[in-house]
Scaffold this active site. Structure first.
Site, PDB file in Angstrom:
ATOM      1  N   ARG A 154      16.297  72.429  30.891  1.00  0.00           N
ATOM      2  CA  ARG A 154      15.832  71.243  30.379  1.00  0.00           C
ATOM      3  C   ARG A 154      14.591  70.571  30.358  1.00  0.00           C
ATOM      4  O   ARG A 154      13.727  70.551  29.125  1.00  0.00           O
ATOM      5  CB  ARG A 154      17.091  69.683  30.706  1.00  0.00           C
ATOM      6  N   ILE A 155      14.681  70.548  31.578  1.00  0.00           N
ATOM      7  CA  ILE A 155      12.610  70.722  31.902  1.00  0.00           C
ATOM      8  C   ILE A 155      11.389  70.876  30.968  1.00  0.00           C
ATOM      9  O   ILE A 155      10.710  70.689  30.924  1.00  0.00           O
ATOM     10  CB  ILE A 155      12.566  69.590  33.126  1.00  0.00           C
ATOM     11  N   ALA A 234       8.007  69.167  40.277  1.00  0.00           N
ATOM     12  CA  ALA A 234       9.034  69.396  40.112  1.00  0.00           C
ATOM     13  C   ALA A 234       9.134  69.355  42.669  1.00  0.00           C
ATOM     14  O   ALA A 234      10.185  68.007  42.644  1.00  0.00           O
ATOM     15  CB  ALA A 234       9.256  71.139  40.578  1.00  0.00           C
ATOM     16  N   ARG A 235       8.916  70.352  42.929  1.00  0.00           N
ATOM     17  CA  ARG A 235       9.169  70.004  44.662  1.00  0.00           C
ATOM     18  C   ARG A 235       8.154  70.304  45.123  1.00  0.00           C
ATOM     19  O   ARG A 235       7.581  71.461  44.825  1.00  0.00           O
ATOM     20  CB  ARG A 235      10.404  71.026  44.965  1.00  0.00           C
ATOM     21  N   ASP A 259       2.683  65.521  41.734  1.00  0.00           N
ATOM     22  CA  ASP A 259       3.739  64.909  41.874  1.00  0.00           C
ATOM     23  C   ASP A 259       4.752  64.451  43.183  1.00  0.00           C
ATOM     24  O   ASP A 259       5.451  63.851  43.572  1.00  0.00           O
ATOM     25  CB  ASP A 259       3.956  64.554  40.814  1.00  0.00           C
ATOM     26  N   GLU A 264       7.306  63.788  52.591  1.00  0.00           N
ATOM     27  CA  GLU A 264       7.065  62.285  51.623  1.00  0.00           C
ATOM     28  C   GLU A 264       7.966  62.040  52.411  1.00  0.00           C
ATOM     29  O   GLU A 264       8.632  62.229  52.691  1.00  0.00           O
ATOM     30  CB  GLU A 264       7.941  63.337  49.764  1.00  0.00           C
ATOM     31  N   HIS A 283       5.413  61.637  43.468  1.00  0.00           N
ATOM     32  CA  HIS A 283       7.274  61.832  43.042  1.00  0.00           C
ATOM     33  C   HIS A 283       7.499  60.738  41.966  1.00  0.00           C
ATOM     34  O   HIS A 283       8.910  59.980  42.172  1.00  0.00           O
ATOM     35  CB  HIS A 283       7.716  61.172  44.452  1.00  0.00           C
TER      36      HIS A 283
END
Length: 330
Positions: A154-155, A234-235, A259, A264, A283
């Site tokens: 989707r992204i 993403a991650r 991001d 984190e 993020h």
């Protein structure tokens, strides 16, 4: 009214439809004392007496889940669930849900903000002008530059649509492609190695799994052009940060926009934060005002549905929990 923990800090203190959904379903929202990402110890305390949680990126470890037998639902306000020990949740009869179709446009917009920020050298120009320096220099176009999209879900698809508007040739690495979408939008499917070697911008849009951890590492960074940029919305665990630091310092690639991070929030002295060719955000890609509210609404709806004996299959991450899922713990 049953309590539901609202864990994500961006949901604190706002009035949005997810609150109406919860209250209409017989739930009362409660908030942790700390309006920031919770640690494991803080989450252990915050979940006392809580049957369901709208979850952010805080760690739902096996220890957290085992300590709270009353917990029935972990409803992610997002689409990733790597912060949840799904096997432990399943073993304890806890349903884990996500909010599909709610944040792909937010992430895609943020991805392009980062791409443009890198290409147009915005942080450097901004900081120089604020410091009193008028540094007019040519910057990079994005038109005609190849964008490599790693993961065409989707992204990734939402990013591809925006890239077309910027006249960027598109490459994609996707093991299970939507061939009609690929054909309609002129995307060339290639191996990861080919994508890295030919792309001017590489954007990551795959989930973090044991197989994808450190997908970007010393070897794969070495395949990229020295003029290329890496973008990760993403991650953090997809990128070996020590290898990326070396690649950026040695000029293997031109720059990166991040991001997300392995830890984190990252420590203040994280060496990547000190590099001038790195653009960073906290993020924030998936959380604009619209997606924030839609993700929370989706998570709240999943909690209410499960409490009523319904099964929102599209949202359930661990369908194998269904035979022994019970809302009541009595």
């Amino acid at each position: 009214m049953q309590p539901v923990l609202i864990a994500p800090a961006p949901l604190a203190g706002i009035k949005a439809s997810f609150l109406d959904v919860l209250r209409a379903g017989g739930f009362e929202p409660v908030y942790p004392a700390k309006q920031a990402q919770l640690t494991e110890a803080e989450l252990l305390e915050a979940l006392r007496g809580i049957p369901a949680v709208i979850a952010g990126s805080e760690p739902y470890t096996a220890a957290v889940i085992a300590a709270h037998p009353q917990l029935r639902v972990i409803a992610r306000a997002g689409v990733g669930y790597d912060a949840v020990d799904v096997a432990a949740a399943t073993a304890h009869g806890v349903a884990v849900t996500i909010a599909p179709g709610t944040n792909q446009d937010a992430v895609a917009e943020h991805t392009f903000a980062l791409i443009l920020g890198l290409a147009k050298n915005l942080p450097s120009q901004h900081n120089a002008l604020k410091a009193g320096r008028w540094e007019r220099r040519a910057n990079l176009p994005v038109r005609g530059r190849t964008l490599g999209i790693v993961g065409l879900g989707r992204i990734g698809k939402a990013v591809a649509l925006r890239a077309k508007a910027f006249a960027m040739p598109l490459l994609a690495y996707e093991p299970y492609p939507d061939h009609s979408f690929v054909a309609e939008h002129g995307i060339r499917l290639v191996s990861l190695e080919t994508l890295l070697a030919e792309s001017d911008f590489v954007s990551l849009h795959v989930p973090l799994t044991p197989e994808s951890r450190y997908l970007i590492n010393r070897r794969t960074l070495g395949l990229m052009k020295p003029t290329a940029f890496l973008v990760n919305t993403a991650r953090g665990g997809l990128v070996n940060e020590a290898d990326l630091l070396q690649a950026l310092q040695a000029g293997w690639i031109a720059g990166a926009a991040l991001d997300v991070f392995e830890e984190e929030p990252p420590p203040a002295d994280h060496p990547l934060l000190a590099l001038e060719n790195v653009l960073v955000t906290p993020h924030a890609a998936g959380v604009d005002l619209q997606s924030r509210d839609e993700m929370a609404h989706s998570a709240a709806s999943a909690i209410v549905a499960l409490s009523r004996g319904q099964w929102p299959a599209e949202q359930i991450v661990n369908p194998e929990v269904r035979p022994h899922f019970r809302w009541s713990i009595s």
